[in-house]
Design an enzyme around this catalytic site. Structure first.
Site, PDB file in Angstrom:
ATOM      1  N   HIS A   1      39.166 -49.028 -36.449  1.00  0.00           N
ATOM      2  CA  HIS A   1      39.069 -50.469 -36.671  1.00  0.00           C
ATOM      3  C   HIS A   1      40.389 -51.038 -37.186  1.00  0.00           C
ATOM      4  CE1 HIS A   1      34.703 -49.278 -37.178  1.00  0.00           C
ATOM      5  NE2 HIS A   1      34.577 -50.284 -36.333  1.00  0.00           N
TER       6      HIS A   1
ATOM      7  N   GLY B   1      37.725 -52.059 -28.939  1.00  0.00           N
ATOM      8  CA  GLY B   1      38.159 -50.693 -28.703  1.00  0.00           C
ATOM      9  C   GLY B   1      37.670 -50.165 -27.369  1.00  0.00           C
TER      10      GLY B   1
ATOM     11  N   MET C   1      30.994 -54.120 -36.901  1.00  0.00           N
ATOM     12  CA  MET C   1      29.753 -54.000 -37.659  1.00  0.00           C
ATOM     13  C   MET C   1      30.011 -53.401 -39.035  1.00  0.00           C
ATOM     14  SD  MET C   1      26.534 -53.289 -35.156  1.00  0.00           S
ATOM     15  CE  MET C   1      26.782 -51.525 -34.986  1.00  0.00           C
TER      16      MET C   1
END
Length: 284
Positions: free
Chosen positions: A33, A144, A26
């Site tokens: 990330h 994740g 997002m």
């Protein structure tokens, strides 16, 4: 690195590619990330990342409007990490008509833990992930472990829809004080940020007790909750579950996960720690 915003440009960029690795995000990226992109590079090429703040997974009163949109900085991070292609659509590109068809996530996963406090959240997650999978056609997708429930929802969706995608789980990255990296950490005040690592410490204490053989799950979880609430947290849940299914753990469960969601001020934090099967089993 190429950045595209439309479905047509995405399809053109991926034409003829057959070992794509995909990292959906997002945006408002952090080192966690980046680690997922680096993990994806070991599993496929090209590496595609999506940046899309998905309205379907936000409920009334949640932070959809204020969720940080930092596309330029995100693209810099992704380029430095070796990402090949970024798909950054707006809502009209991904939802050209009202999304009345949605993935029906089984209640056992959708309405428990975070789902009990965020109705419809996992249906929104599963729907956008399925749509992205159909657009990107990855062979590998990387998620994740910090959002453990989301990871299991995606895995089960892929299994039940027979999607030819390998789901790879990336480790939770943490700050030096133990706080799990999250885009929402930026909401914390300076005082709240100093207190936030308590959540991980409580989970680590639970994991250590379980690894040492403790099996009074309800008592352990209740004590951790009480400590958090005594320090000013507003706790949604602290739970000890079967790591493979998120069902209630029993004394015979070999792989455990401890999970928590709690608020500091206006910021909701989630975290989890897995207890290895050997540690749980050896103590029985």
């Amino acid at each position: 690195m190429q950045v595209v915003h439309t479905v047509a440009d995405l399809r053109a960029a991926l034409s003829g590619r057959n070992r794509t690795a995909f990292v959906p995000t997002m945006g408002n990226l952090h080192a966690g990330h980046v680690s997922l992109v680096e993990l994806a590079k070991r599993h496929g090429s090209p590496v595609v990342a999506s940046i899309f703040v998905n309205p379907l997974q936000f409920g009334a009163g949640e932070d959809f409007e204020r969720y940080p949109r930092t596309l330029a900085a995100d693209c810099d991070e992704l380029a430095a990490a070796g990402c090949d292609l970024v798909f950054a659509p707006d809502a009209s590109a991904l939802y050209p008509v009202a999304q009345t068809f949605k993935v029906d996530v089984p209640a056992a996963l959708a309405d428990d833990l975070c789902g009990a406090f965020r109705p419809g959240h996992f249906a929104g997650v599963a729907t956008v992930v399925l749509k992205l999978f159909h657009l990107v056609h990855p062979q590998v997708a990387v998620f994740g472990r910090k959002d453990y429930q989301q990871l299991l929802v995606v895995k089960e969706m892929v299994r039940q829809f027979n999607l030819p995608i390998d789901i790879v789980a990336g480790a939770t990255l943490r700050a030096p004080d133990g706080l799990a990296m999250s885009s929402r950490n930026g909401y914390l005040s300076e005082t709240e940020r100093a207190q936030a690592p308590q959540l991980q410490r409580e989970l680590a204490s639970l994991a250590a007790a379980l690894g040492a053989g403790a099996r009074d799950f309800a008592v352990l979880a209740a004590a951790a909750r009480q400590r958090l609430e005594g320090a000013g947290w507003r706790v949604d849940y602290v739970e000890i579950r079967d790591a493979t299914s998120l069902k209630a753990a029993t004394r015979d469960t070999r792989a455990l996960v401890v999970l928590a969601a709690a608020w500091l001020g206006h910021t909701r934090l989630i975290d989890n720690l897995e207890v290895t099967a050997s540690a749980a089993g050896d103590a029985d």
